[in-house]
Design an enzyme around this catalytic site. Sequence first.
Site, PDB file in Angstrom:
ATOM      1  N   GLU A  93       0.819  -1.216   0.000  1.00  0.00           N
ATOM      2  CA  GLU A  93       0.000   0.000   0.000  1.00  0.00           C
ATOM      3  C   GLU A  93       0.852   1.265   0.000  1.00  0.00           C
ATOM      4  O   GLU A  93       2.015   1.260   0.418  1.00  0.00           O
ATOM      5  CB  GLU A  93      -0.974  -0.002   1.175  1.00  0.00           C
ATOM      6  CG  GLU A  93      -0.317  -0.159   2.520  1.00  0.00           C
ATOM      7  CD  GLU A  93      -1.354  -0.218   3.641  1.00  0.00           C
ATOM      8  OE1 GLU A  93      -2.111  -1.194   3.699  1.00  0.00           O
ATOM      9  OE2 GLU A  93      -1.378   0.714   4.462  1.00  0.00           O
ATOM     10  N   CYS A 120       2.309  -2.248  15.258  1.00  0.00           N
ATOM     11  CA  CYS A 120       2.268  -2.015  13.811  1.00  0.00           C
ATOM     12  C   CYS A 120       1.558  -3.152  13.083  1.00  0.00           C
ATOM     13  O   CYS A 120       1.889  -4.329  13.281  1.00  0.00           O
ATOM     14  CB  CYS A 120       3.698  -1.861  13.292  1.00  0.00           C
ATOM     15  SG  CYS A 120       3.759  -1.583  11.512  1.00  0.00           S
ATOM     16  N   SER A 192      12.433   6.181   6.895  1.00  0.00           N
ATOM     17  CA  SER A 192      12.282   5.906   8.319  1.00  0.00           C
ATOM     18  C   SER A 192      12.808   4.511   8.636  1.00  0.00           C
ATOM     19  O   SER A 192      12.527   3.557   7.920  1.00  0.00           O
ATOM     20  CB  SER A 192      10.792   6.015   8.661  1.00  0.00           C
ATOM     21  OG  SER A 192      10.575   5.727  10.005  1.00  0.00           O
ATOM     22  N   HIS A 217      10.238   5.656  19.860  1.00  0.00           N
ATOM     23  CA  HIS A 217       9.095   5.030  20.556  1.00  0.00           C
ATOM     24  C   HIS A 217       9.302   4.697  22.032  1.00  0.00           C
ATOM     25  O   HIS A 217       8.332   4.458  22.738  1.00  0.00           O
ATOM     26  CB  HIS A 217       8.611   3.781  19.824  1.00  0.00           C
ATOM     27  CG  HIS A 217       8.274   4.006  18.382  1.00  0.00           C
ATOM     28  ND1 HIS A 217       7.675   5.155  17.931  1.00  0.00           N
ATOM     29  CD2 HIS A 217       8.465   3.237  17.271  1.00  0.00           C
ATOM     30  CE1 HIS A 217       7.498   5.076  16.630  1.00  0.00           C
ATOM     31  NE2 HIS A 217       7.976   3.933  16.203  1.00  0.00           N
ATOM     32  N   CYS A 334      -0.464   2.478   8.981  1.00  0.00           N
ATOM     33  CA  CYS A 334       0.481   1.633   8.279  1.00  0.00           C
ATOM     34  C   CYS A 334       0.003   0.181   8.205  1.00  0.00           C
ATOM     35  O   CYS A 334      -0.156  -0.478   9.231  1.00  0.00           O
ATOM     36  CB  CYS A 334       1.768   1.701   9.103  1.00  0.00           C
ATOM     37  SG  CYS A 334       3.208   1.298   8.219  1.00  0.00           S
TER      38      CYS A 334
HETATM   39  N1  SAH Z   1      10.213   0.246   9.325  1.00  0.00           N
HETATM   40  C1  SAH Z   1      10.316   1.662   9.327  1.00  0.00           C
HETATM   41  C2  SAH Z   1       9.322   2.403   8.440  1.00  0.00           C
HETATM   42  C3  SAH Z   1       7.883   1.944   8.425  1.00  0.00           C
HETATM   43  S1  SAH Z   1       6.784   2.408   9.712  1.00  0.00           S
HETATM   44  C4  SAH Z   1      10.297   2.194  10.748  1.00  0.00           C
HETATM   45  O1  SAH Z   1      10.107   1.408  11.664  1.00  0.00           O
HETATM   46  O2  SAH Z   1      10.526   3.377  10.957  1.00  0.00           O
HETATM   47  C5  SAH Z   1       6.684   4.169   9.707  1.00  0.00           C
HETATM   48  C6  SAH Z   1       6.396   4.736  11.086  1.00  0.00           C
HETATM   49  O3  SAH Z   1       5.048   4.469  11.505  1.00  0.00           O
HETATM   50  C7  SAH Z   1       7.284   4.149  12.158  1.00  0.00           C
HETATM   51  O4  SAH Z   1       7.706   5.162  13.045  1.00  0.00           O
HETATM   52  C8  SAH Z   1       6.338   3.197  12.856  1.00  0.00           C
HETATM   53  O5  SAH Z   1       6.797   2.851  14.125  1.00  0.00           O
HETATM   54  C9  SAH Z   1       5.044   3.970  12.819  1.00  0.00           C
HETATM   55  N2  SAH Z   1       3.838   3.161  13.045  1.00  0.00           N
HETATM   56  C10 SAH Z   1       3.564   1.927  12.595  1.00  0.00           C
HETATM   57  N3  SAH Z   1       2.354   1.514  13.015  1.00  0.00           N
HETATM   58  C11 SAH Z   1       1.836   2.518  13.736  1.00  0.00           C
HETATM   59  C12 SAH Z   1       0.616   2.713  14.441  1.00  0.00           C
HETATM   60  N4  SAH Z   1      -0.316   1.752  14.479  1.00  0.00           N
HETATM   61  N5  SAH Z   1       0.426   3.892  15.067  1.00  0.00           N
HETATM   62  C13 SAH Z   1       1.368   4.866  15.027  1.00  0.00           C
HETATM   63  N6  SAH Z   1       2.526   4.739  14.389  1.00  0.00           N
HETATM   64  C14 SAH Z   1       2.776   3.581  13.755  1.00  0.00           C
END
Ligand code: SAH
Length: 356
Positions: A93, A120, A192, A217, A334
């Site tokens: 996506e 995630c 990221s 985080h 995401c």
């Molecule tokens: N793998 C990479 C990029 C993909 S995720 C990374 O970890 O940075 C992009 C961002 O969205 C990351 O900061 C991830 O932790 C955050 N993310 C993923 N799922 C989420 C959710 N349900 N709520 C808030 N942030 C989320």
Amino acid sequence: MNKKDICSYNYEELQNEMQRIGEKAFRSRQIYEWLHVKLADTFEEMTNLSKGLREKLDFEYEIRQVKMIDHQVSKVDPTEKFLFELSDGNMIESVLMKYNYGNSVCISSQAGCRMGCRFCASTIGGLERNLEPSEMLRQIYHIQKISGERVSNVVVMGTGEPLDNYDNFVKFIHMLSDEHGLHISQRNITASTCGIVPNMRRLAEEGLQITLALSLHGSSQEKRKKLMPVANKYELSEVLKACDYYFANTGRRITFEYSLVKGVNDQPDDIRELTEILKKRNCHLNLIPVNPIKERDFQKPDRKNALEFKNKLEKNGINVTIRRERGSDIDGACGQLRRRHAAADKGEADENICND
Ligand code: SAH
């Protein structure tokens, strides 16, 4: 015969490849332009090439398709979400966000993800496979064609961990910013990572000008470990040193991302520890109230608490914003759209996936 993925050749590789099949240099320039500027989906469209050459290309190469399966347009803000099917049936996506400074596209770098971050949705089914450079590029090409407007910014923040697909990711960045292609400025590209230390250090030495975002985080090694399995492999102190190395080598300020989870990482202790980590660094902190997914019991803090968290950090001299929520009426988080389709295929009910 497996056809070769022509859209993954960079400018020089395409030249060599065309030379190999006996074509002149200007032909490879024309073909590269068709693929990466005019964004052709078929060799048919390449009308300034002879029919013979088009057939020859079609015999040996393919323009690997990313086929649009779903397209959601938000009613609350200019955000659109796309579900694409890859040639082997995998789904990925992407998101288009329109801002007054231009159009930003968020792409996926892998089909699935093996990093296992607890909140995630993208990681729940594990990693299917890495995406090829062409499959990263063509998410952007497809969206630019559909929207009819130029894409000015790209963020690699969709499904997947770009630094777990290192070579393809770096090649993708070079091709996206290449003057022979879409020529998007590297300064308008953000990637990221969850903090894969050796590859952050390698990236710092690539001579690129992209922004690196670090998914933090947690404000301590212990807290980070509870949310992100990758922290078992790389200590927070090592991750931070790699961020400093990236800044020292590139001059690009790091963006720290922090998904706020109610009762987990939104406490006064976290403010104190975050301040400790960030105040001595030239950086920006992006707070993202967590987007709940049905598989986990994580809640976002109330708006008021999130604001308070931000204000206190600001008072401590931290450069901080709360990420504006986009597309809250579509499957914004995401991996949610992809998961919903996977669930529908298995006959699970739609309500099983929690949307905000
Ligand atoms: N793998 C990479 C990029 C993909 S995720 C990374 O970890 O940075 C992009 C961002 O969205 C990351 O900061 C991830 O932790 C955050 N993310 C993923 N799922 C989420 C959710 N349900 N709520 C808030 N942030 C989320």
